[in-house]
Design an enzyme around this catalytic site. Structure first.
Site, PDB file in Angstrom:
ATOM      1  N   GLU A  18       1.549  -0.530  -5.193  1.00  0.00           N
ATOM      2  CA  GLU A  18       0.529   0.463  -5.532  1.00  0.00           C
ATOM      3  C   GLU A  18       1.232   1.815  -5.589  1.00  0.00           C
ATOM      4  O   GLU A  18       1.532   2.418  -4.558  1.00  0.00           O
ATOM      5  CB  GLU A  18      -0.578   0.505  -4.482  1.00  0.00           C
ATOM      6  CG  GLU A  18      -1.654   1.514  -4.831  1.00  0.00           C
ATOM      7  CD  GLU A  18      -2.315   2.171  -3.626  1.00  0.00           C
ATOM      8  OE1 GLU A  18      -3.435   2.689  -3.782  1.00  0.00           O
ATOM      9  OE2 GLU A  18      -1.706   2.177  -2.536  1.00  0.00           O
ATOM     10  N   ASP A  55       0.826  -1.204   0.000  1.00  0.00           N
ATOM     11  CA  ASP A  55       0.000   0.000   0.000  1.00  0.00           C
ATOM     12  C   ASP A  55       0.862   1.257   0.000  1.00  0.00           C
ATOM     13  O   ASP A  55       1.868   1.332   0.711  1.00  0.00           O
ATOM     14  CB  ASP A  55      -0.894  -0.026   1.248  1.00  0.00           C
ATOM     15  CG  ASP A  55      -1.793   1.184   1.338  1.00  0.00           C
ATOM     16  OD1 ASP A  55      -2.635   1.368   0.447  1.00  0.00           O
ATOM     17  OD2 ASP A  55      -1.644   1.952   2.308  1.00  0.00           O
TER      18      ASP A  55
END
Length: 662
Positions: A441, A412
């Site tokens: 990400e 993340d």
């Protein structure tokens, strides 16, 4: 070992983060500059985590004195004019307006790595306006008698005037290896290493250097075990991941409204009960959104304990039972790893704000008295300070806790965590299991993340193109987006995850329409990359984080997904490694700019297909000479008409091998 990792290639003006690996927060660490180019005044301070700024082109050696001895690290600095145009996306921190993923990705295409605004190496003037940009490089190695020969394959920017012959290759050996370097020979991009000069391993790192910049580094790892020689490419994605079909599960709403298991805190069991269904879609990889203890935010990204599971999802026994059940079906599981921040409800943050003298005050970044640093004014999180060794130690321990259970991490906000930390995570995990996947990400994507940080990247550029096409932009934009990978500087071996929606974005069907959603799914499964389906996308779910409406599924859309996954698995021409080529086509009926056609051909096979995508609201009739048959491989039926081929949303047609097409 506390050694800080592989050698670094940078440009003057870049900052190099230096940190001891596997840190002991109670230990003493000291950095010095052991060697530098003439004229350099670069220095280092006395903190365990330092930020080094090369000020002259050339070779530097920095040294770390640690409890396990002295470690040296080579830093190769190029002139400042060769720096990549953008090393990281610029996201707003506290007090700024949020940038959407669409906006960030749309702005990335054509900007990263194109040489715009750079200066040339010789005189500091703007770079030649010849369309050039970052070159690319890949390394290969073979055993030749008593030597290992490492060959560099430099490639110029696709739009530039340079050729491969114009590029130089800069090589560095890994400082961690016991190698008799004076016996190695480097000439014209070829490195020859006598086997008797290698103790147990030798790692070779290299970049291509041109007028407009230097490439993403590549590496080969040569291992000796007795008389056996093993050659590895550590920056390649795991083979299974390149062509995986990923299914994202937003865990708290996946079971659907009224699910007894979910209501009773048995979300893991509820997901396990749906595994046969997921397997039936053709999925082989599950991405579960965060499962750790969290505050009241249902998305789970505000972690309150990095070592325990959220009670409302189930027990550890149930979580492991879910993973085992997935593995029994040949499916892999990705853990959503959050490292940038904790929740403000985390006990350490609570201690930091309640007591100014708390040891946890140093764990966080602060922008004012009592106010932690965040991104996008997110009110419930606080950013960690990675210059503080206990933070790194805590998060590495969390990595060690969860990695053995799963097959990879979806990382993340990867752009918001220091690169040196991700390099350590990469090497730490790959040393145990080379097949472990690291998926980042990062929006927009960053080419340098391919070099020993992550294996597969969110293809935010193609995502943004699909959104624009779904809203009326010419369909050729999806091919432009795929080609932008090379233009941005990604090497050919880079891996990408293709997606049209996820839990952060409006459902594609809602924003763009049902026919467009079918075409977008067709793009995901026929373009190079690993396709990702967000749970509910396959049956027309309209809310991005709502309870899944299992009872109201669009069966024809679901069958469309099943056919796409099955065909992709059957045809080598649709694999990530297969070539992509634009082909000529003529739209006889329908909107010209809503249609795009391309050819895919399997690398070592003779399999070849032509794909036609139609993002229009009505069927199109298209003439494509590159197609050798009118049989749609998705349905097994002919799409022939008097005027051409009828394409509702996507058609995949047989094509003749190169050189024999009609």
């Amino acid at each position: 070992m506390h050694h800080p990792g592989p050698p670094r290639f940078v440009a003057v003006g870049d900052e190099v983060e230096l940190a001891p690996r596997d840190p002991d927060p109670a230990a003493t660490y000291a950095w010095t500059v052991a060697a530098a180019p003439a004229g350099s005044t670069a220095t280092l301070g006395d903190e365990p985590v330092e930020y080094f700024n090369p000020d002259e082109p050339g070779r530097y050696v920095v040294a770390l004195d640690a409890p396990d001895g002295r470690h040296e690290l080579t830093v190769r600095a190029f002139p400042g004019g060769l720096a990549p145009a953008s090393e990281a996306p610029s996201y707003p921190r506290s007090g700024a307006t949020e940038t959407t993923a669409d906006e960030a990705a749309a702005g990335a295409s054509g900007d990263a790595g194109d040489g715009s605004g750079r200066t040339d190496e010789t005189d500091g003037t703007p770079a030649d306006p010849d369309g050039g940009g970052r070159p690319r490089l890949s390394l290969s190695a073979t055993v030749a008698g008593d030597d290992v020969v490492v060959e560099a394959d430099p490639r110029p920017h696709p739009d530039g005037a340079e050729t491969a012959a114009d590029l130089d290759v800069a090589v560095l050996f890994d400082d961690r290896d016991d190698l008799d370097r004076e016996d190695a020979r480097i000439a014209d991009g070829t490195v020859t290493i006598p086997l008797d000069a290698v103790s147990d391993r030798a790692r070779v790192h290299a970049v291509a250097v041109g007028r407009h910049g230097y490439s993403v580094p590549d590496a080969v790892n040569i291992r000796l075990d007795g008389g056996d020689v093993t050659i590895q490419r550590p920056y390649d994605p795991p083979a299974w991941a390149e062509d995986s079909v990923i299914y994202e599960i937003y865990v708290r709403t996946f079971p659907g409204q009224g699910s007894d298991a979910a209501t009773a805190g048995g979300v893991f069991d509820a997901i396990r009960e749906r595994l046969d269904y997921i397997e039936g879609l053709g999925v082989d990889t599950l991405w579960l959104t965060p499962v750790l203890s969290t505050d009241d935010a249902p998305h789970g990204y505000n972690v309150t304990d990095f070592f325990s599971l959220a009670a409302d999802l189930g027990t550890r026994e149930e979580y492991e039972r879910l993973i085992d059940a997935a593995h029994d079906r040949g499916m892999r599981v990705l853990f959503d790893l959050v490292c940038n921040h904790s929740a403000r409800a985390h006990p350490y943050y609570q201690a930091a704000v309640s007591d100014p003298d708390s040891e946890y005050r140093e764990w966080y970044e602060w922008r004012g008295p009592g106010e932690p640093e965040t991104y996008f004014d997110w009110e419930l999180i606080a950013n960690f300070d990675f210059s503080h060794l206990p933070v790194r130690r805590h998060l590495l321990d969390a990595v060690d806790e969860w990695a053995p259970l799963v097959d990879g991490f979806r990382c993340d906000m990867a752009w918001a965590v220091p690169n040196a930390f991700w390099r350590e995570v990469h090497d730490r995990l790959k040393a145990r299991d080379s097949e472990f996947l690291l998926l980042d990400e990062t929006i927009p994507y960053i080419p340098d993340f391919q070099a020993g940080l992550f294996d597969v990247h969110f293809d935010s550029t193609t995502y943004a193109a699909l959104r624009r096409v779904g809203n009326g932009e010419p369909a050729e934009a999806v091919l432009d987006a795929v080609e932008d990978r090379a233009r941005s500087g990604f090497p050919d071996h880079a891996g990408f995850m293709l997606y049209a929606e996820n839990h952060d974005e409006t459902r594609y069907l809602v924003e763009c329409g049902r026919p467009e959603a079918e075409a977008a799914l067709g793009a995901l499964f026929t373009l190079p990359g690993a396709p990702m389906v967000y749970a509910g996308q396959e049956f027309g779910q309209r809310g991005k984080r709502d309870d899944l409406a299992w009872a109201h599924a669009d069966e024809s859309l679901r069958e469309h997904v099943r056919r796409l996954t099955a065909l992709r698995g059957e045809r080598p021409a649709l694999a990530t490694a297969a070539d992509l080529e634009r082909v000529e086509y003529d739209v006889r009926e329908g909107w010209d700019d809503r249609v795009v056609a391309f050819r895919r051909e399997g690398g070592e096979s003779d399999d070849a297909v032509v794909v036609v995508l139609n993002f229009g609201a009505e069927p199109a009739t298209v003439a494509v000479d590159a197609a050798s048959s009118a049989t749609d491989l998705l349905t097994g039926e002919s799409v022939a008409t008097v005027e051409g081929l009828r394409v509702d949303s996507v058609a995949v047609l047989p094509a003749a091998p190169s050189g024999t097409r009609r």
